[in-house]
Design a protein around this motif. Structure first.
Motif, mmCIF file in Angstrom:
data_model
loop_
_atom_site.group_PDB
_atom_site.id
_atom_site.type_symbol
_atom_site.label_atom_id
_atom_site.label_comp_id
_atom_site.label_asym_id
_atom_site.label_seq_id
_atom_site.Cartn_x
_atom_site.Cartn_y
_atom_site.Cartn_z
ATOM 1 N N PRO A 43 0.781 -1.125 0.021
ATOM 2 C CA PRO A 43 0.003 0.045 -0.070
ATOM 3 C C PRO A 43 0.769 1.431 -0.062
ATOM 4 N N ILE A 92 -3.554 3.091 -0.208
ATOM 5 C CA ILE A 92 -4.208 2.099 -1.270
ATOM 6 C C ILE A 92 -3.134 1.351 -1.947
ATOM 7 N N LEU A 145 -2.769 -2.601 -4.496
ATOM 8 C CA LEU A 145 -3.316 -3.337 -5.384
ATOM 9 C C LEU A 145 -2.680 -4.644 -5.596
ATOM 10 N N LEU A 152 -1.639 3.723 -10.142
ATOM 11 C CA LEU A 152 -2.450 3.726 -8.990
ATOM 12 C C LEU A 152 -2.869 5.141 -8.459
ATOM 13 N N ALA A 190 -6.413 7.033 -8.103
ATOM 14 C CA ALA A 190 -7.102 7.348 -6.898
ATOM 15 C C ALA A 190 -7.061 8.882 -6.737
ATOM 16 N N LEU A 204 -13.907 5.599 -4.264
ATOM 17 C CA LEU A 204 -12.989 4.646 -4.106
ATOM 18 C C LEU A 204 -13.612 3.475 -3.556
ATOM 19 N N ASN A 256 -11.802 -0.702 -10.907
ATOM 20 C CA ASN A 256 -10.737 -1.786 -11.462
ATOM 21 C C ASN A 256 -10.449 -1.847 -12.631
ATOM 22 N N LEU A 293 -8.495 1.142 -13.676
ATOM 23 C CA LEU A 293 -6.877 0.962 -13.288
ATOM 24 C C LEU A 293 -6.250 -0.156 -14.132
ATOM 25 N N ARG A 347 -6.720 -5.139 -9.352
ATOM 26 C CA ARG A 347 -7.726 -4.906 -8.606
ATOM 27 C C ARG A 347 -6.994 -4.191 -7.228
ATOM 28 N N ILE A 348 -7.936 -3.304 -6.705
ATOM 29 C CA ILE A 348 -7.495 -2.698 -5.447
ATOM 30 C C ILE A 348 -7.887 -3.677 -4.322
ATOM 31 N N ASN A 349 -6.679 -3.977 -3.489
ATOM 32 C CA ASN A 349 -6.958 -5.121 -2.544
ATOM 33 C C ASN A 349 -6.712 -4.478 -0.950
ATOM 34 N N LEU A 396 -7.482 -0.468 0.951
ATOM 35 C CA LEU A 396 -7.904 0.900 0.904
ATOM 36 C C LEU A 396 -8.379 1.091 2.311
#
Length: 312
Positions: free
Chosen positions: A111, A124, A126, A177, A181, A198, A206, A209, A228-230, A232
């Motif tokens: 992150p 954040i 990914l 990213l 964001a 978000l 996603n 991105l 994918r955002i994993n 946040l």
């Protein structure tokens, strides 16, 4: 953009057949050399030496490929194609090859701290699945040598080369990213409750991105399979304040729902009293009854009723 990658079309022979031929040539050259020494015949010695030298050169032409691998082939610095056939083969021994992996690879990015659309710092991260798609671009249109960690020589080792590409992907994924964001707020506010955020964007965030990553990585011949955002969350310095804000918003929303239900119940009570002719109330008594009911229905503690033994 022009696709400069093409399949290697040079002479290709079965590796096992050439292995047998090369072994036979090696034994023949050695036997001829021994004969030349015994007979002290220098012409025969020269021929056997050249034959042995050619046999040794031929040993440099063997290549082996597993599924999901490719070899970029160059002839004295000129790109002559990409070889992707699986198995054991023999090609021109004067060519040089670099092995690359075409298999999918994961990148779990740590992150990073970015500012959202409202300027709030958020953390954040990914997860990215990528693979090489164009070997020509991967080797010749980006400088993989300078991407090697600790200024190590990349050379032809597939592990070090793929590590260099992974470093390129990591840098570009951080940039993409940050770009995505910065276009959205972390969470919705009362003034923009219908905007994508978000937290609520989900697949749309996603997809955007993934699109930004493909645009950035296309120059290196890299294809993004999935992004994918994993992770946040608000940055630690404002996390406590934002938590109180979320709690306040939740409390307000809950009280609005309670008041809405209480008003509905009061109206229903007054209508039933009037329709069933149970008691007749003037405006002052109705106002007092409404006030009491709202206090009882909207209060957080249990009501403590006081029995009125006088007039209504």
């Amino acid at each position: 953009m022009e696709n400069k990658e093409f399949t290697y079309k040079g002479a290709t022979l079965n590796g096992f057949a050439m292995l047998f031929i090369n072994l036979a040539q090696a034994f023949g050259a050695i036997a001829l050399l021994v004969l030349a020494i015994n007979d002290e015949s220098w012409p025969l010695g020269v021929i056997s030496t050249l034959w042995l030298f050619i046999t040794l050169v031929n040993w440099c032409g063997f290549i082996m490929l597993e599924p999901g691998e490719a070899r970029v082939i160059m002839f004295f610095g000129k790109y002559v194609g990409t070889f992707t056939r699986t198995g054991y083969f023999w090609i021109n021994p004067f060519t040089t090859t670099k092995k690359l992996s075409l298999r999918a690879r994961n990148l779990d990015a740590e992150p990073i701290k970015v500012n959202d659309k409202e300027g709030n710092p958020v953390m954040i991260g990914l997860v990215l699945v990528w693979r090489l798609k164009d070997t020509y671009k991967a080797l010749f249109e980006i400088d993989s040598q300078t991407m090697a960690s600790n200024n190590a020589q990349v050379g032809t080792d597939v592990k070090s080369m793929m590590a260099a590409f992974e470093r390129f992907v990591r840098v570009q994924s951080d940039a993409a990213l940050r770009q995505v964001a910065g276009q959205y707020a972390y969470d919705d506010t009362e003034s923009r409750s219908s905007d994508i955020t978000l937290r609520s964007g989900g697949e749309e965030i996603n997809d955007q991105l993934e699109q930004k990553l493909n645009e950035r990585l296309a120059m290196a011949g890299i294809e993004v399979v999935e992004a994918r955002i994993n992770y946040l969350a608000y940055a630690p310095e404002i996390a406590a304040v934002m938590l109180r804000r979320q709690q306040a918003t939740a409390i307000i929303a809950a009280r609005e729902k309670i008041v809405e239900g209480a008003v509905s119940m009061v109206k229903m009570a007054l209508d039933q009293l009037q329709n069933q002719d149970i008691v007749h109330l003037d405006d002052e008594k109705k106002a007092q009854m409404v006030s009491n009911l709202l206090v009882v229905l909207c209060g957080e503690d249990n009501a403590q009723p006081i029995v009125n033994t006088g007039s209504v």
